[in-house]
Scaffold this motif. Structure first.
Motif, short mmCIF file in Angstrom:
data_model
loop_
_atom_site.label_atom_id
_atom_site.label_comp_id
_atom_site.label_asym_id
_atom_site.label_seq_id
_atom_site.Cartn_x
_atom_site.Cartn_y
_atom_site.Cartn_z
N THR A 156 127.69 4.05 51.45
CA THR A 156 127.04 3.20 52.44
C THR A 156 125.81 2.52 51.82
O THR A 156 125.57 1.34 52.05
N ALA A 157 125.06 3.26 51.01
CA ALA A 157 123.88 2.69 50.35
C ALA A 157 124.28 1.56 49.40
O ALA A 157 123.59 0.53 49.33
N HIS A 158 125.38 1.73 48.67
CA HIS A 158 125.87 0.65 47.81
C HIS A 158 126.18 -0.59 48.65
O HIS A 158 125.83 -1.72 48.28
N ALA A 159 126.85 -0.37 49.78
CA ALA A 159 127.20 -1.49 50.66
C ALA A 159 125.94 -2.17 51.18
O ALA A 159 125.86 -3.41 51.20
N VAL A 160 124.94 -1.40 51.59
CA VAL A 160 123.70 -1.97 52.10
C VAL A 160 123.04 -2.84 51.04
O VAL A 160 122.54 -3.93 51.33
N GLY A 161 123.06 -2.39 49.79
CA GLY A 161 122.47 -3.19 48.72
C GLY A 161 123.14 -4.54 48.58
O GLY A 161 122.47 -5.57 48.43
N VAL A 162 124.46 -4.56 48.65
CA VAL A 162 125.21 -5.82 48.56
C VAL A 162 124.87 -6.73 49.74
O VAL A 162 124.66 -7.94 49.58
N LEU A 163 124.79 -6.15 50.93
CA LEU A 163 124.51 -6.92 52.13
C LEU A 163 123.10 -7.50 52.12
O LEU A 163 122.88 -8.66 52.46
N MET A 164 122.14 -6.69 51.69
CA MET A 164 120.75 -7.16 51.61
C MET A 164 120.60 -8.24 50.54
O MET A 164 119.85 -9.21 50.73
N LEU A 165 121.31 -8.09 49.42
CA LEU A 165 121.26 -9.09 48.36
C LEU A 165 121.77 -10.44 48.86
O LEU A 165 121.17 -11.48 48.57
N ALA A 166 122.84 -10.44 49.64
CA ALA A 166 123.37 -11.70 50.17
C ALA A 166 122.32 -12.42 51.01
O ALA A 166 122.15 -13.63 50.91
N ALA A 167 121.59 -11.66 51.82
CA ALA A 167 120.53 -12.26 52.64
C ALA A 167 119.39 -12.75 51.75
O ALA A 167 118.89 -13.87 51.91
N ALA A 168 118.98 -11.92 50.80
CA ALA A 168 117.87 -12.28 49.91
C ALA A 168 118.17 -13.54 49.12
O ALA A 168 117.28 -14.37 48.91
N GLN A 169 119.41 -13.71 48.68
CA GLN A 169 119.77 -14.89 47.91
C GLN A 169 119.63 -16.17 48.74
O GLN A 169 119.51 -17.25 48.18
N ARG A 170 119.66 -16.04 50.04
CA ARG A 170 119.50 -17.20 50.93
C ARG A 170 118.09 -17.29 51.52
O ARG A 170 117.82 -18.16 52.34
N GLY A 171 117.24 -16.35 51.17
CA GLY A 171 115.88 -16.33 51.73
C GLY A 171 115.85 -15.90 53.19
O GLY A 171 114.92 -16.24 53.91
N ILE A 172 116.85 -15.14 53.62
CA ILE A 172 116.92 -14.68 55.01
C ILE A 172 116.24 -13.32 55.12
O ILE A 172 116.60 -12.39 54.39
N PRO A 173 115.25 -13.20 56.00
CA PRO A 173 114.59 -11.90 56.16
C PRO A 173 115.55 -10.84 56.69
O PRO A 173 116.45 -11.14 57.48
N VAL A 174 115.34 -9.60 56.24
CA VAL A 174 116.16 -8.47 56.66
C VAL A 174 115.26 -7.45 57.37
O VAL A 174 114.19 -7.11 56.87
N HIS A 175 115.72 -6.98 58.52
CA HIS A 175 115.03 -5.91 59.25
C HIS A 175 116.00 -4.75 59.38
O HIS A 175 117.18 -4.96 59.69
N MET A 176 115.49 -3.55 59.14
CA MET A 176 116.34 -2.37 59.21
C MET A 176 115.92 -1.51 60.40
O MET A 176 114.73 -1.34 60.66
N TYR A 177 116.93 -1.00 61.10
CA TYR A 177 116.70 -0.17 62.28
C TYR A 177 117.50 1.12 62.17
O TYR A 177 118.66 1.09 61.75
N THR A 178 116.90 2.21 62.61
CA THR A 178 117.63 3.48 62.65
C THR A 178 118.57 3.45 63.85
O THR A 178 118.34 2.71 64.81
N PRO A 179 119.62 4.27 63.82
CA PRO A 179 120.52 4.33 64.97
C PRO A 179 119.78 4.66 66.27
O PRO A 179 120.06 4.06 67.31
N SER A 180 118.81 5.57 66.22
CA SER A 180 118.10 5.92 67.46
C SER A 180 117.24 4.77 67.96
O SER A 180 117.09 4.60 69.18
N GLU A 181 116.67 3.95 67.08
CA GLU A 181 115.91 2.78 67.52
C GLU A 181 116.82 1.79 68.25
O GLU A 181 116.44 1.23 69.28
N VAL A 182 118.01 1.59 67.71
CA VAL A 182 118.97 0.66 68.33
C VAL A 182 119.42 1.20 69.68
O VAL A 182 119.45 0.48 70.68
N LYS A 183 119.74 2.48 69.73
CA LYS A 183 120.18 3.10 70.98
C LYS A 183 119.11 3.01 72.04
O LYS A 183 119.39 2.69 73.20
#
Length: 180
Positions: free
Chosen positions: A87-114
């Motif tokens: 999952t961490a490998h996947a998150v890195g790929v996903l965050m990189l895609a956003a970073a390459q476009r200059g899109i800010p990324v916000h991370m939330y824990t499952p309990s914060e979302v719930k």
């Protein structure tokens, strides 16, 4: 502070199934669904191939839907180290895609979302799916759960974004809002 029309991409990261969604903030707490889906990669494929497939899919979504911000679930210990690492490998790929476009990324824990979506930080998947279906006015519940989770992440960010923006403005030097 209004962030009406803010386009948010919600991502429930996973290597086997990765939930993707895009929503648009409306007036007040209104949120409009734009797209939802799940990217799947074959469990038997090499890690590099799976990450490439995930990268291609998320890049296509970003090209198609032009999100202004990305909300991703924060990786947490689930008991199985190899699952957490994948999952961490996947998150890195996903965050990189956003970073390459200059899109800010916000991370939330499952309990914060719930907590944000249902009012209960310990809500189960069924409760969350019911709430996200209601909030977005969907005719049927999004399936699988990864899709509903991706929508919940995006909604969570829409509702938290005004506070995050006010906090950031208050902390910036020369901020007039912080002096009030």
């Amino acid at each position: 502070m209004s962030l009406e029309n803010l386009r948010v991409m919600g991502i429930d990261p996973g290597l086997t199934r990765c939930g993707l969604s895009v929503v648009q903030a409306g007036q007040g707490r209104a949120v409009l669904p734009v797209a939802v889906g799940v990217v799947r990669t074959p469990a038997g494929a090499e890690l590099t191939e799976r990450l490439l497939r995930l990268s291609n899919a998320v890049n296509d979504w970003m090209d198609d839907y032009q999100p202004e911000v990305v909300a991703i679930e924060r990786v947490f210990e689930r008991g199985n180290v190899s699952t957490v690492m994948n999952t961490a490998h996947a998150v890195g790929v996903l965050m990189l895609a956003a970073a390459q476009r200059g899109i800010p990324v916000h991370m939330y824990t499952p309990s914060e979302v719930k907590k944000a979506v249902s009012g209960n930080g310990r809500a189960d998947k069924r409760q969350m799916t019911i709430m996200i279906t209601r909030i977005l006015g969907l005719s049927e519940a999004p399936k699988p759960a990864d899709a509903a989770d991706a929508l919940a992440l995006a909604v969570c960010h829409c509702w938290r974004a005004p506070l995050l923006a006010r906090t950031k403005a208050a902390l910036e030097p020369n901020s007039t809002e912080g002096a009030r």
